[in-house]
Design a protein around this motif. Structure first.
Motif, PDB file in Angstrom:
ATOM      1  N   SER A  88     140.353   2.150  44.982  1.00  0.00           N
ATOM      2  CA  SER A  88     141.429   1.531  45.760  1.00  0.00           C
ATOM      3  C   SER A  88     141.798   2.396  46.962  1.00  0.00           C
ATOM      4  CB  SER A  88     142.658   1.289  44.879  1.00  0.00           C
ATOM      5  OG  SER A  88     143.252   2.501  44.463  1.00  0.00           O
ATOM      6  N   HIS A  97     138.937   2.134  49.616  1.00  0.00           N
ATOM      7  CA  HIS A  97     139.002   0.867  50.357  1.00  0.00           C
ATOM      8  C   HIS A  97     140.185   0.873  51.335  1.00  0.00           C
ATOM      9  CE1 HIS A  97     135.796  -0.884  48.117  1.00  0.00           C
ATOM     10  NE2 HIS A  97     136.470  -1.021  46.980  1.00  0.00           N
ATOM     11  N   ALA A 154     143.411  -3.585  47.436  1.00  0.00           N
ATOM     12  CA  ALA A 154     143.505  -2.122  47.442  1.00  0.00           C
ATOM     13  C   ALA A 154     144.873  -1.678  47.950  1.00  0.00           C
ATOM     14  CB  ALA A 154     142.390  -1.539  48.312  1.00  0.00           C
TER      15      ALA A 154
END
Length: 614
Positions: free
Chosen positions: A244, A247, A602
């Motif tokens: 996450s 991204h 994300a």
């Protein structure tokens, strides 16, 4: 009657016993943190006890609740076993209170926060635990706990040698009287009969965070943190945490600033005054020139023709605390809460007025209601505004005209009157309240008893008050060097009505006006509340503190998020996509565009982890 009076005295003694305990705990806290306490003026030391009293009373009444309920059955039960139950209950509470007080005294100098449930996060981590707490710390804490318990038990035995419930026979009629008293305890427990219930803002009184923390009741604070802990798990876990962040960072690093238009005319050598008006519950649906109804807000509508208007500006959530966190702190809403109601977390933010303080502006905040609501008081005190005006600064008869407080007309009038003596440059924030339910305004333009008509009438009232304020401002010499910004804390389901997931509910006005505006224009780029403060400061030519989420409006990939309990929505140039937390799918389904929707997921995961970690 004599027996009843005797029981009442015992109850009063029990309450006073605990209240005294919490006052002594405050004294201990101030002494243990002498290096900070010694820097406080005497008036602040007095105010720590004065403003903290409401929370100490509330906590004492919480503890009194169970013994008082048991006492209601005194006419029908034997006193000896019940006194034993109450004694055990009292000792258990005393053990917990003493243990937490010792933790509070030992941890505050290291953590800078009153004891809360996060103190127990390290119990399972032996390395962190031993690194944080030395043998001396442990030994001295045990001494404190032991001394507190010994003193507590000694005093309890002295005050209640035969227990809480008297041994005398009490008539049956005592029971209904006592049950009424138990019901009455709810009032001091919730902090009074005001609209807002007791919270950390209720005891805040100073820009000095330490003084506000000292006023807080440590046991109340711990109990509240336990309650809030349920909300602190991340509901938005879509990837591993590492994925996450990767991204999120990849998108943010590629989202460069585009050519930024200059919205303010250059005025060499002078700083413009800034007046920020935050309207309660206004969406574009009530402003004709922004696609809304006609003749509901004609003054705002007229202003749009001579101002810079952001036509695709979105609020971050559907509650006031979420909007204020975004506007003033540049921090997004969360699915079920906001950072504003967690003062320990919001203290890590740089709030908008703080930037103006750095430039030697005179800063002020006007709100005609109960500023304790949603911890607003603690939040604004944190911003170090030079002056805070609330309903307490108006005649009491005005605050009784509406359930929420002083109607907007009087607040605008006060703000206008203060401008006559305001030192320039100034940054003034005016937060309205009349368009909040139950919409009891001293005005009647829109007829009808329906919920929608009452709301529209309240909007029309606030618009009329704002119109008078703007006209008077234009007539003054201040107008030419003033930036007037009008926006909203959040939108509204009415008129329409739109659903809680409809983007029209979250599309709100952002209007920049005043004599310093370069030209009238409509800017259609997608923008969101949390980016407002960064954009404003950049337009003024100022640098901002590093922020993970707040950015300039004028980026290569404009987007906006808005949150609600059941999910969240993401808006970009491809449309508005709703993500349902239950089904974990987007609506409409972005088939073939999976990569495009990695970033918003994300973002939400990083946001909630960021909040939990603060």
């Amino acid at each position: 009657m004599r027996s009843i009076l005797k029981q009442i005295i015992f109850t009063a003694k029990y309450f006073t016993f605990w209240l005294s305990y919490f006052w002594l705990a405050k004294v201990a806290f101030l002494l243990f943190n002498y290096s900070q306490s010694s820097k406080l003026p005497v008036s602040d030391l007095f105010n720590i006890f004065k403003h903290g009293l409401i929370m100490d009373v509330s906590t004492s009444c919480y503890i009194l609740l169970l013994p008082s309920l048991i006492a209601a059955f005194a006419p029908f039960i034997k006193p000896k076993p019940t006194n034993r139950i109450i004694q055990i209950y009292t000792i258990v509470i005393a053990c917990i209170a003493s243990f937490l007080l010792a933790l509070d005294l030992k941890l505050y100098p290291h953590w800078g926060t009153r004891v809360n449930v996060s103190a127990f996060n390290y119990i399972g981590d032996w390395v962190a635990l031993t690194a944080s707490i030395s043998f001396i710390d442990t030994f001295s804490a045990l001494l404190i706990i032991g001394a507190l318990m010994a003193a507590f038990l000694y005093l309890y035995k002295k005050i209640f040698p035969f227990g809480f419930i008297i041994s005398d026979k009490i008539g049956w009629y005592f029971m209904p009287l006592q049950l009424v008293f138990v019901a009455f305890l709810i009032i001091p427990i919730r902090g009074g009969v005001e609209t807002s219930t007791l919270n950390l803002s209720s005891v805040a009184f100073s820009p000095n965070q330490y003084a506000n923390q000292a006023a807080c009741n440590y046991l109340w604070n711990f109990a509240k943190s336990v309650e809030k802990e349920k909300k602190l798990s991340n509901p938005c876990t879509y990837f591993s945490n590492e994925e996450s962040v990767a991204h999120f960072d990849e998108f943010m690093s590629s989202d460069t600033t585009t050519c930024t238009p200059s919205l303010l005319r250059s005025n060499t050598g002078t700083h413009p005054n800034v007046i920020l008006v935050i309207l309660e519950s206004f969406s574009n649906k009530v402003i004709a020139s922004l696609g809304g109804l006609h003749d509901i807000a004609p003054n705002i509508d007229s202003l749009c023709n001579t101002s810079t208007v952001f036509t695709s500006f979105y609020c971050t959530g559907n509650r006031s605390d979420r909007g204020m966190s975004a506007i003033m702190g540049g921090y997004p809403s969360l699915l079920s809460t906001s950072i504003m109601v967690y003062p320990d977390k919001s203290s890590s933010l740089t709030l908008l007025p703080e930037y103006f303080n750095r430039k030697n502006y005179t800063t002020s905040f006007y709100y005609g209601g109960d500023i304790n609501f949603y911890n607003l008081k603690a939040f604004i005190l944190q911003s170090k505004c030079n002056k805070i005006i609330t309903k307490d600064d108006f005649p009491s008869k005005l605050s009784k005209l509406s359930k929420w407080g002083v109607p907007d007309g009087y607040v605008f009038e006060k703000a206008l009157d203060d401008l006559k003596t305001e030192k320039e440059p100034f940054m003034k924030t005016i937060y309205t309240l009349s368009s909040h339910a139950p919409y009891d305004v001293p005005y009647s333009k829109i007829k009808g008893d329906s919920f929608e008509m009452q709301y529209l009438n309240s909007v029309a009232y606030t618009d009329s008050c704002l119109g008078l304020f703007i006209n008077k401002l234009k007539e003054s010499a201040l107008w030419n060097n003033t930036l007037l910004i009008i926006t909203s804390d959040h939108g509204h389901l009415e008129p329409g009505s739109t659903s809680i997931t409809d983007k029209a509910t979250y599309r709100i006005p952002l209007i920049w006006s005043g004599g310093v505006i370069d030209s009238a224009r409509h800017i259609n780029t997608i923008a969101q509340q949390i980016d407002f403060s960064t954009t404003l400061l950049h337009q003024l030519g100022w640098e901002t503190d590093q922020s993970r989420f707040s950015r300039d409006f004028f980026k290569a990939h404009p987007y906006a998020f808005f949150m609600y309990d059941a999910g969240w929505s993401y808006i970009d140039n491809d449309g508005c996509f709703r993500f349902d937390q239950e089904s974990k799918v987007f609506d409409p389904n972005p088939e073939g565009k999976f990569d495009h929707f990695v970033f918003p997921q994300a973002y939400m995961q990083v946001l909630h982890n960021d909040f939990i970690g603060r």
